[in-house]
Design an enzyme around this catalytic site. Sequence first.
Site, PDB file in Angstrom:
ATOM      1  N   LYS A 129       1.137   4.336  -2.821  1.00 42.30           N
ATOM      2  CA  LYS A 129       0.612   5.994  -2.966  1.00 42.30           C
ATOM      3  C   LYS A 129       2.095   5.979  -2.884  1.00 42.30           C
ATOM      4  O   LYS A 129       2.408   7.530  -3.432  1.00 42.30           O
ATOM      5  CB  LYS A 129       0.177   5.788  -1.444  1.00 42.30           C
ATOM      6  CG  LYS A 129      -0.855   5.311  -0.823  1.00 42.30           C
ATOM      7  CD  LYS A 129      -2.025   6.059  -2.195  1.00 42.30           C
ATOM      8  CE  LYS A 129      -3.655   4.914  -1.854  1.00 42.30           C
ATOM      9  NZ  LYS A 129      -4.763   5.672  -2.994  1.00 42.30           N
ATOM     10  N   TYR A 166       0.918  -1.352   0.179  1.00 42.13           N
ATOM     11  CA  TYR A 166       0.008  -0.280   0.437  1.00 42.13           C
ATOM     12  C   TYR A 166       0.490   1.514  -0.052  1.00 42.13           C
ATOM     13  O   TYR A 166       0.566   2.208  -1.196  1.00 42.13           O
ATOM     14  CB  TYR A 166      -0.861   0.088   1.109  1.00 42.13           C
ATOM     15  CG  TYR A 166      -1.420   1.035   1.030  1.00 42.13           C
ATOM     16  CD1 TYR A 166      -2.781   1.546   0.628  1.00 42.13           C
ATOM     17  CD2 TYR A 166      -1.014   2.298   2.594  1.00 42.13           C
ATOM     18  CE1 TYR A 166      -3.701   2.284   0.452  1.00 42.13           C
ATOM     19  CE2 TYR A 166      -2.672   3.607   2.247  1.00 42.13           C
ATOM     20  CZ  TYR A 166      -3.066   3.558   2.083  1.00 42.13           C
ATOM     21  OH  TYR A 166      -3.929   5.248   1.154  1.00 42.13           O
TER      22      TYR A 166
END
Length: 250
Positions: free
Chosen positions: A170, A166
């Site tokens: 990002k 994750y």
Amino acid sequence: MAVTATLTLITGADKGIGFETAMALAKLGQHVLLGSRHQDQGQQAVDKIRQAGYDAELVILDVTKQSDIDRAKARIDEKYGYLDVLINNAGIALDNHENAETLSTNVIRAEFDVNFFGTVSMIQAFIPLLKKSKSAKIINVSSNMGSLGLASDPNSRFYHVSSLGYQSSKVAVNFATITFAKELKDTHITVNSVNPGWTATSFGGRDVSQPVPQGMQSVHQGAQQIIKLASDPTNELNGTFTENEGTLPW
């Protein structure tokens, strides 16, 4: 079909921060194109906005499917011929803070498919329509967990967080923001990243019907900076990474 309101497309907008953003921007007078992977869930979200007296329509859109993106672009081009605001909100978090040494790369790839490749594919597809707007915006929903500055700062609460898939997806979203902001700086299109913060949604892995625990925030709070940028008439910010409290380090 001509519309006088700002025309805004939001991905992953049938729930959570995406829906909160859609409702708020519709209330501000924007015509919202509500992106959803699911017909029933997406239509329910659109109906809620319409029942409240505002403008919205459903766009079936899975950002991991180029065919969906191409179909959505063609439909919007045929019906409107332009787009004012693209909000890349669709995102997933699958790695559950598993140690990087054991985290499956298949999980990481799945997160990148939605969070990064989906975002880039949407930007590439819709730049031609955004260029037909008098003043256009691309807003990428990122995360403070994607800040290299915070992740590497021993004094930051993110220093001990480990969510390789994750977080790195990002980070990649933020780099896409920087890259597109530079490439489009001589146009009327701005590109910015926004951190909504750790928000009480199903994305956060909790029952949103329960009280918000300490350290989390409401969906209303999480959507505020996105709404602020999307409704800013000056459209001056470009290549920034911001949140409700201000600017974040890349």
